[in-house]
Design a protein around this motif. Structure first.
Motif, PDB file in Angstrom:
ATOM      1  N   CYS A   1      11.923  -8.695  -8.794  1.00 39.74           N
ATOM      2  CA  CYS A   1      13.187  -8.006  -9.098  1.00 39.74           C
ATOM      3  C   CYS A   1      13.154  -7.393 -10.495  1.00 39.74           C
ATOM      4  O   CYS A   1      13.524  -6.232 -10.682  1.00 39.74           O
ATOM      5  CB  CYS A   1      14.364  -8.967  -8.968  1.00 39.74           C
TER       6      CYS A   1
ATOM      7  N   SER B   1      10.638  -4.402 -10.673  1.00 41.72           N
ATOM      8  CA  SER B   1      11.100  -3.188  -9.986  1.00 41.72           C
ATOM      9  C   SER B   1      12.022  -2.395 -10.901  1.00 41.72           C
ATOM     10  O   SER B   1      11.992  -1.170 -10.924  1.00 41.72           O
ATOM     11  CB  SER B   1      11.771  -3.514  -8.657  1.00 41.72           C
TER      12      SER B   1
ATOM     13  N   SER C   1       6.529  -9.530   5.107  1.00 44.55           N
ATOM     14  CA  SER C   1       7.413 -10.619   5.489  1.00 44.55           C
ATOM     15  C   SER C   1       6.619 -11.628   6.301  1.00 44.55           C
ATOM     16  O   SER C   1       5.867 -11.258   7.206  1.00 44.55           O
ATOM     17  CB  SER C   1       8.574 -10.109   6.329  1.00 44.55           C
TER      18      SER C   1
ATOM     19  N   SER D   1      11.241 -12.013   0.163  1.00 48.17           N
ATOM     20  CA  SER D   1      11.642 -10.661   0.568  1.00 48.17           C
ATOM     21  C   SER D   1      13.155 -10.569   0.779  1.00 48.17           C
ATOM     22  O   SER D   1      13.779  -9.583   0.389  1.00 48.17           O
ATOM     23  CB  SER D   1      10.883 -10.219   1.821  1.00 48.17           C
ATOM     24  N   GLU D   2      13.729 -11.597   1.345  1.00 52.33           N
ATOM     25  CA  GLU D   2      15.184 -11.586   1.561  1.00 52.33           C
ATOM     26  C   GLU D   2      15.924 -11.596   0.225  1.00 52.33           C
ATOM     27  O   GLU D   2      16.886 -10.854   0.021  1.00 52.33           O
ATOM     28  CB  GLU D   2      15.578 -12.808   2.396  1.00 52.33           C
TER      29      GLU D   2
ATOM     30  N   CYS E   1      14.810 -10.538  -2.703  1.00 49.88           N
ATOM     31  CA  CYS E   1      14.618  -9.242  -3.377  1.00 49.88           C
ATOM     32  C   CYS E   1      15.478  -8.157  -2.734  1.00 49.88           C
ATOM     33  O   CYS E   1      16.040  -7.322  -3.440  1.00 49.88           O
ATOM     34  CB  CYS E   1      13.146  -8.852  -3.375  1.00 49.88           C
ATOM     35  N   SER E   2      15.601  -8.194  -1.422  1.00 53.73           N
ATOM     36  CA  SER E   2      16.411  -7.165  -0.755  1.00 53.73           C
ATOM     37  C   SER E   2      17.871  -7.244  -1.191  1.00 53.73           C
ATOM     38  O   SER E   2      18.585  -6.245  -1.171  1.00 53.73           O
ATOM     39  CB  SER E   2      16.297  -7.279   0.767  1.00 53.73           C
ATOM     40  N   GLN E   3      18.311  -8.434  -1.601  1.00 50.08           N
ATOM     41  CA  GLN E   3      19.692  -8.616  -2.056  1.00 50.08           C
ATOM     42  C   GLN E   3      19.876  -8.307  -3.536  1.00 50.08           C
ATOM     43  O   GLN E   3      20.986  -8.048  -3.977  1.00 50.08           O
ATOM     44  CB  GLN E   3      20.127 -10.064  -1.814  1.00 50.08           C
TER      45      GLN E   3
ATOM     46  N   PRO F   1      15.798   0.922  -3.119  1.00 53.07           N
ATOM     47  CA  PRO F   1      15.620   0.558  -1.713  1.00 53.07           C
ATOM     48  C   PRO F   1      14.439  -0.406  -1.551  1.00 53.07           C
ATOM     49  O   PRO F   1      13.448  -0.316  -2.272  1.00 53.07           O
ATOM     50  CB  PRO F   1      15.320   1.894  -1.029  1.00 53.07           C
ATOM     51  N   VAL F   2      14.581  -1.326  -0.606  1.00 50.73           N
ATOM     52  CA  VAL F   2      13.539  -2.310  -0.325  1.00 50.73           C
ATOM     53  C   VAL F   2      13.120  -2.149   1.129  1.00 50.73           C
ATOM     54  O   VAL F   2      13.963  -2.147   2.024  1.00 50.73           O
ATOM     55  CB  VAL F   2      14.036  -3.753  -0.563  1.00 50.73           C
ATOM     56  N   LEU F   3      11.826  -2.013   1.335  1.00 51.74           N
ATOM     57  CA  LEU F   3      11.278  -1.908   2.685  1.00 51.74           C
ATOM     58  C   LEU F   3      10.488  -3.175   2.965  1.00 51.74           C
ATOM     59  O   LEU F   3       9.517  -3.474   2.271  1.00 51.74           O
ATOM     60  CB  LEU F   3      10.367  -0.685   2.805  1.00 51.74           C
ATOM     61  N   ILE F   4      10.949  -3.942   3.951  1.00 56.22           N
ATOM     62  CA  ILE F   4      10.258  -5.163   4.341  1.00 56.22           C
ATOM     63  C   ILE F   4       9.473  -4.844   5.607  1.00 56.22           C
ATOM     64  O   ILE F   4      10.052  -4.489   6.628  1.00 56.22           O
ATOM     65  CB  ILE F   4      11.253  -6.316   4.575  1.00 56.22           C
TER      66      ILE F   4
END
Length: 177
Positions: free
Chosen positions: A122, A125, A137, A152-153, A155-157, A162-165
């Motif tokens: 995080c 980025s 993932s 990954s979850e 970081c996506s939050q 944008p986050v691509l898993i």
């Protein structure tokens, strides 16, 4: 949109020794990063703190107990663990760079950091001004996710870009794959 008007993108891909992260990098190279783009691909490897490594050697917790004599590793063992850790990093980054060898105009950079992967990914980025974060993932079942924090979850939050898993497709039953 013309080639000249396209903005250079900074794509951050979190890599580690897992098949899932290598698959995410491979998928990115096929679907996001284009041969003649002016993109920058940043390969980020996060090493855990040394105390995180040591604690994995003794799941009983005895080594972590300062009251237990001999709870610290010898200097030789500590040096061996550090060397092995660096060898793993070097191997992962060499493999990742080999996967990127055919990119002509794309800048490929590597970044090695230490700490908790969730926090470091995080932070990096943001620091690296990433336009996109790509992660693999492990695709744990819901029950396992309840016990294991998904990097990954998380970081996506918590990442601003944008986050691509990327998940590997599971072969369908009876498809012969």
């Amino acid at each position: 949109m013309s080639e000249e008007s396209r903005k250079e993108r900074r794509v951050l891909v979190a890599v580690d020794e897992s098949d899932e992260s290598m698959y995410a990098l491979s998928w990115s190279l096929k679907n996001i990063i284009f041969q003649n783009s002016s993109d920058t691909l940043i390969l980020l490897y996060v090493k855990p703190h040394h105390h995180d490594i040591y604690s994995t050697f003794d799941s009983t917790g005895i080594m972590d107990d300062p009251q237990t004599p001999g709870h610290e590793l010898s200097p030789e063992a500590s040096a061996a663990i550090k060397k092995y850790s660096q060898d793993v990093v070097d191997c992962v980054l060499q493999k990742s760079k080999r996967m990127c060898k055919d990119l002509e105009n794309v800048k490929v950079e590597t970044q090695i950091e230490s700490g908790n992967p969730k926090d470091v990914i995080c932070e990096m980025s943001r620091k690296l001004n990433a336009d996109l974060l790509v992660m693999g993932s492990h695709d744990y079942a819901a029950m396992k996710r309840a016990f294991f924090d998904s990097v990954s979850e998380y970081c996506s939050q918590n990442v601003k870009c944008p986050v691509l898993i990327v998940r590997k497709r599971k072969p369908h039953a009876g498809s012969g794959n």
